[in-house]
Design an enzyme around this catalytic site. Structure first.
Site, PDB file in Angstrom:
ATOM      1  N   THR A  90       0.835  -1.206   0.000  1.00 25.82           N
ATOM      2  CA  THR A  90       0.000   0.000   0.000  1.00 25.82           C
ATOM      3  C   THR A  90       0.865   1.249   0.000  1.00 25.82           C
ATOM      4  O   THR A  90       0.588   2.220  -0.720  1.00 25.82           O
ATOM      5  CB  THR A  90      -0.938  -0.007   1.222  1.00 25.82           C
ATOM      6  OG1 THR A  90      -1.723  -1.210   1.211  1.00 25.82           O
ATOM      7  CG2 THR A  90      -1.872   1.197   1.204  1.00 25.82           C
ATOM      8  N   HIS A 156       0.711  -9.442  -7.096  1.00 25.34           N
ATOM      9  CA  HIS A 156       1.287 -10.312  -6.073  1.00 25.34           C
ATOM     10  C   HIS A 156       1.765 -11.622  -6.701  1.00 25.34           C
ATOM     11  O   HIS A 156       2.227 -12.515  -5.992  1.00 25.34           O
ATOM     12  CB  HIS A 156       0.251 -10.641  -4.998  1.00 25.34           C
ATOM     13  CG  HIS A 156      -0.069  -9.500  -4.070  1.00 25.34           C
ATOM     14  ND1 HIS A 156       0.906  -8.656  -3.584  1.00 25.34           N
ATOM     15  CD2 HIS A 156      -1.248  -9.087  -3.530  1.00 25.34           C
ATOM     16  CE1 HIS A 156       0.326  -7.758  -2.784  1.00 25.34           C
ATOM     17  NE2 HIS A 156      -0.964  -7.999  -2.739  1.00 25.34           N
TER      18      HIS A 156
END
Length: 346
Positions: A90, A156
């Site tokens: 983030t 990811h």
């Protein structure tokens, strides 16, 4: 009502024939994951499947990884923010977005900045979790060609499973990792936040620890994921920048300059003198972002997961408050064994 995330423009209307073709593609992927891949009990109430050596939570990604691999077409100007979850994603998303857009969205004008309106995962959409995720978007393949360059995406996925066009065209990848113990504990906290939202019982730390050590966390094995990008950064340093969360926390200005230079938009001496580096760091700080209304009360995707789940503490070494001495020693042994001879330390 919250504004639509910028990436949603990629889901343009299609002809009936195109929609039927997309549905056929996704149904084939679902059949593959259900009938030909290893399956295990999932962490969020739905099964995990293993694809090309790594575990995926079907609730979080659907069959997104398979769709990304086949349908994502990279550009040489693309920049990919890669990580295993709970490694500072983030924060890095926010920094990268603020850097590449600092001329159009000055960080000094904070109230008008997109990071005040959107969680960074809406501004740097994950390929497999947002753009190609059939759980979120139905059976629709996005049209990413309509996005202007340079495009900024997240993932990811392990580097070995990325679309071949990324390496062939020389797209740049910024990878962030975190020390093993903090990553595990952060994952466990995040997992239980989501389990609570789904009305599932919390998972005991001891149970999650065992799965993590066996490599059965989402997008794991952790060590294989990190090593894959580490080796790529050694072989292709001009295309892969490898960062450590712990080091970025210690020296944010130094690493932000590295990131900006790698992205092709280094700060000028005048910009540094005027305090641009400090303004971006302040804008993207945990204290600032975690207290914004969009991150305290908002929800960033159709799953209903709250943006607040992305913010807990962000501290280095917090795992010592949760892991037993035996757990920490076991993780250290595994990490030393897995990384032996690589030149990487965590």
């Amino acid at each position: 009502m919250a504004p639509n995330a910028p990436y949603e423009i990629c889901f343009v209307p299609k002809s009936r024939e195109e929609e039927e073709e997309d549905e056929k593609i996704y149904r084939r992927y679902k059949e593959i994951t259900a009938t030909t891949l290893p399956i295990a009990k999932g962490l969020l109430g739905e099964p995990m499947y293993q694809y090309q050596g790594f575990w995926y939570c079907s609730r979080l990604v659907g069959v997104g990884p398979l769709a990304v691999q086949d349908h994502f077409k990279a550009r040489a100007s693309d920049i990919l923010i890669a990580s295993i979850p709970k490694s500072g994603t983030t924060w890095l998303n926010s920094l990268a977005f603020a850097v590449i857009n600092h001329k159009y969205h000055p960080p000094s004008a904070q109230q008008q900045h997109p990071l005040h309106k959107f969680n960074s995962h809406d501004l740097v959409p994950m390929l497999e979790m947002r753009l190609y995720n059939n759980n979120l978007n139905g059976y629709r393949i996005p049209n990413l060609d309509i996005l202007p360059s340079p495009r900024l995406f997240g993932t990811h996925m392990p580097c070995t499973s990325l679309s071949q066009s990324i390496a062939l065209l020389g797209s740049r990848i910024i990878y962030i990792c975190r020390n093993t113990k903090d990553n595990l504990v952060s994952w466990w906290h995040f997992l239980n936040k989501i389990r609570s939202d789904l009305s599932l019982e919390p998972m005991k730390l001891e149970d999650f620890f065992e799965l993590f050590c066996e490599g059965m966390s989402t997008f794991g094995p952790f060590w294989d994921h990190v090593l894959g990008y580490w080796k790529e950064s050694l072989e292709r340093p001009q295309n892969v920048l490898f960062l450590k969360y712990d080091e970025m926390v210690a020296e944010p200005a130094f690493h932000l300059k590295r990131i900006a230079k790698f992205m092709g938009c280094p700060f000028s001496s005048m910009e540094e003198e005027e305090g641009l580096v400090g303004e971006i760091i302040k804008l993207c700080s945990f204290e600032n972002l975690s207290n914004l209304a969009v991150n305290k009360k908002g929800s960033s995707d159709h799953t209903g997961f709250p943006n607040s789940a992305y913010f807990r503490q962000g501290k280095v070494g917090d795992s010592e408050n949760y892991l037993s001495l035996e757990m920490m020693e076991q993780l250290d042994r595994i990490t030393k064994q897995k990384l032996h001879g690589s030149g990487l330390t965590l």
